[in-house]
Design a protein around this motif. Sequence first.
Motif, PDB file in Angstrom:
ATOM      1  N   LEU A 104     -23.651  22.956  39.124  1.00 50.64           N
ATOM      2  CA  LEU A 104     -22.746  22.688  40.235  1.00 50.64           C
ATOM      3  C   LEU A 104     -21.449  23.485  40.110  1.00 50.64           C
ATOM      4  CD1 LEU A 104     -23.048  18.849  40.942  1.00 50.64           C
ATOM      5  CD2 LEU A 104     -23.831  20.738  42.351  1.00 50.64           C
ATOM      6  N   GLN A 105     -20.998  23.681  38.881  1.00 55.88           N
ATOM      7  CA  GLN A 105     -19.719  24.367  38.666  1.00 55.88           C
ATOM      8  C   GLN A 105     -19.866  25.459  37.609  1.00 55.88           C
ATOM      9  OE1 GLN A 105     -17.695  20.432  38.021  1.00 55.88           O
ATOM     10  NE2 GLN A 105     -16.045  21.433  39.175  1.00 55.88           N
ATOM     11  N   GLY A 106     -20.734  26.395  37.857  1.00 53.63           N
ATOM     12  CA  GLY A 106     -20.900  27.485  36.912  1.00 53.63           C
ATOM     13  C   GLY A 106     -22.361  27.757  36.633  1.00 53.63           C
ATOM     14  N   LEU A 337     -28.294  17.646  36.365  1.00 50.71           N
ATOM     15  CA  LEU A 337     -27.238  16.642  36.162  1.00 50.71           C
ATOM     16  C   LEU A 337     -27.162  16.163  34.723  1.00 50.71           C
ATOM     17  CD1 LEU A 337     -27.489  14.424  39.387  1.00 50.71           C
ATOM     18  CD2 LEU A 337     -26.207  16.538  38.999  1.00 50.71           C
ATOM     19  N   GLY A 338     -28.317  15.810  34.110  1.00 49.97           N
ATOM     20  CA  GLY A 338     -28.237  15.395  32.720  1.00 49.97           C
ATOM     21  C   GLY A 338     -29.209  14.306  32.326  1.00 49.97           C
ATOM     22  N   ASN A 339     -28.946  13.739  31.159  1.00 44.60           N
ATOM     23  CA  ASN A 339     -29.833  12.816  30.459  1.00 44.60           C
ATOM     24  C   ASN A 339     -29.218  11.424  30.426  1.00 44.60           C
ATOM     25  OD1 ASN A 339     -29.994  11.623  27.365  1.00 44.60           O
ATOM     26  ND2 ASN A 339     -31.998  12.260  28.096  1.00 44.60           N
ATOM     27  N   THR A 376     -25.286  11.912  29.467  1.00 44.14           N
ATOM     28  CA  THR A 376     -24.900  13.223  28.941  1.00 44.14           C
ATOM     29  C   THR A 376     -25.160  14.308  29.970  1.00 44.14           C
ATOM     30  OG1 THR A 376     -25.533  12.508  26.716  1.00 44.14           O
ATOM     31  CG2 THR A 376     -25.241  14.866  27.059  1.00 44.14           C
ATOM     32  N   SER A 377     -24.148  15.148  30.197  1.00 40.08           N
ATOM     33  CA  SER A 377     -24.298  16.321  31.055  1.00 40.08           C
ATOM     34  C   SER A 377     -23.889  17.567  30.285  1.00 40.08           C
ATOM     35  CB  SER A 377     -23.427  16.198  32.314  1.00 40.08           C
ATOM     36  OG  SER A 377     -23.778  15.066  33.068  1.00 40.08           O
ATOM     37  N   GLU A 378     -24.405  18.705  30.717  1.00 39.47           N
ATOM     38  CA  GLU A 378     -24.158  19.958  30.000  1.00 39.47           C
ATOM     39  C   GLU A 378     -22.730  20.449  30.205  1.00 39.47           C
ATOM     40  OE1 GLU A 378     -26.137  24.401  29.393  1.00 39.47           O
ATOM     41  OE2 GLU A 378     -27.198  22.834  30.490  1.00 39.47           O
ATOM     42  N   ALA A 405     -21.025  17.566  37.998  1.00 40.28           N
ATOM     43  CA  ALA A 405     -22.396  17.151  37.698  1.00 40.28           C
ATOM     44  C   ALA A 405     -22.409  15.814  36.964  1.00 40.28           C
ATOM     45  CB  ALA A 405     -23.100  18.221  36.871  1.00 40.28           C
ATOM     46  N   HIS A 406     -21.450  15.629  36.067  1.00 41.95           N
ATOM     47  CA  HIS A 406     -21.435  14.373  35.309  1.00 41.95           C
ATOM     48  C   HIS A 406     -21.072  13.194  36.217  1.00 41.95           C
ATOM     49  CE1 HIS A 406     -21.625  12.019  31.725  1.00 41.95           C
ATOM     50  NE2 HIS A 406     -20.427  11.510  31.953  1.00 41.95           N
TER      51      HIS A 406
END
Length: 503
Positions: A104-106, A337-339, A376-378, A405-406
């Motif tokens: 989303l941002q990069g 988005l993440g885990n 958790t998000s990257e 994303a988080h």
Amino acid sequence: MSTDSDVIIIGSGIGGATLASALAPTGARILILERGEHLADTAEARDDVAIFERGFYRSDEEWIGSDGKKFLPGNYYYVGGNSKFYGAVMYRYRVEDFRARPHLQGTSPGWDMSYDDMEPWYARAEALFKVRGATGQDPTEPPRSGPFPFPPVPDEPALQLVRERLKRAGVHPASLPLAIDIDAWLKRGRTGWDAFPNTGGAGKIDAEVGPLADALKYPNVRLITGAQVMRLETDADGHEVVAAVLRRNGREERLTARHFAVAAGAVQSAALLLRSANAAHPTGLGNRSDQLGRNFMNHNTSAMITLNPFLRNDSIYQKTLFFNDFYNDDPQVHAPLGNVQLLGRITGNILKAQVPAMPRFLARLMADRAFGWFLTSEDLPNPNSRVLVRGEDIVMDWQRSNMDAHHLLIKRTRQVMKRAGFPVVMVRIFGNKTTSHQCGTARLGADPRASVVDLDCRSHDIPNLWITDASVLPTSAAVNPALTIAALALKAGEAMRQLDAQL
């Protein structure tokens, strides 16, 4: 040239201990230097008040944040490193994590090798840490050359209900891959293992209990504790590292070897190599690319508590499942988005430690119906997000990224939990001084102009210098990094053996 050792490994955490286990059968003289001591087997190891309220094990070392203020980072300095307190989650990065892809941002730049290149090392790392898990449950699961070494840790009855509720809510709960001997763990004390150290030699397979214990069975492997390495010295031309200078028992010592592996953690490894600057390497050892200390990453994480007044949580350890339905692609924004995974069991005392103003009886009442989750998000690599040294001080200037994303992961997970029958959902986003999954700072890559080490974790600039911890991770992905660190250390060990006929 006579040397004290063939290989000196700095740090006994997952990267250092795993490398030692890979090299131990060669007969090479291996010396592991650890600044901390062995954890004593005391009652505090299973005492939630001692650990969470009193901070019994926390180091008093301070770093400087990007705001210029000193803070306690929560690093641990013991034999086994931070893994003594880890949640024992041993994920493989997903196939997509090795590829460049937009967020989303990069953009995540990906790796200079693929999941297929890493798969055999993942399999060996899982065997080394005796990982328990199940296949066929998670839609993001990467291809495997074989099953998990052991079956998954079973859900307790309350978690069986939660798993079924999540399925009805439309997601795919899967069993966490865990380095836990559950029977041995519960025999010593009926607690979870998140933040509880294994001091009894059985139960949680951390770096000390697993690979370090295996390595120390060989007479050619030695461990020195209380040995804080201050700097590395090179020859006059800067072509090779020749010695580690350490402080032990208030005295300075100098030890020599043919190979040096730095595995002190993403922050401490970068700081050591930066402090080791000399005339041949004026900006730090192995820093011709100017990437040393840069690209510091730390997962964007939150704790979520879900409650249903009619659903009692009588579990002991709780930490058995996760879901990745938003890991690779959100159906609306089409971005990762993440885990989402369970935390260890949140007791009343743990909740009280996080909310000191809450009366203890109320904390216990809430905990009796609470289920804790870790989101958790990257965090994306950024050369301006970096570790620096200022005299004796470490400066951690974390430039957090990808928080949209988080926040969306929190929103999606909240919606899932509501559908799963949890009317109360509370979230706490961890601040920018939480350092549980620190990585980057000495990135791995094929191009010496853009990375610090090659694909075998060997310095591009100094042939006998290796880095085998989370420093080398080019990306953070959105899962716990422990297994990837171990897999890369095994890969580095094989490369070192192929390079040096004497190993």
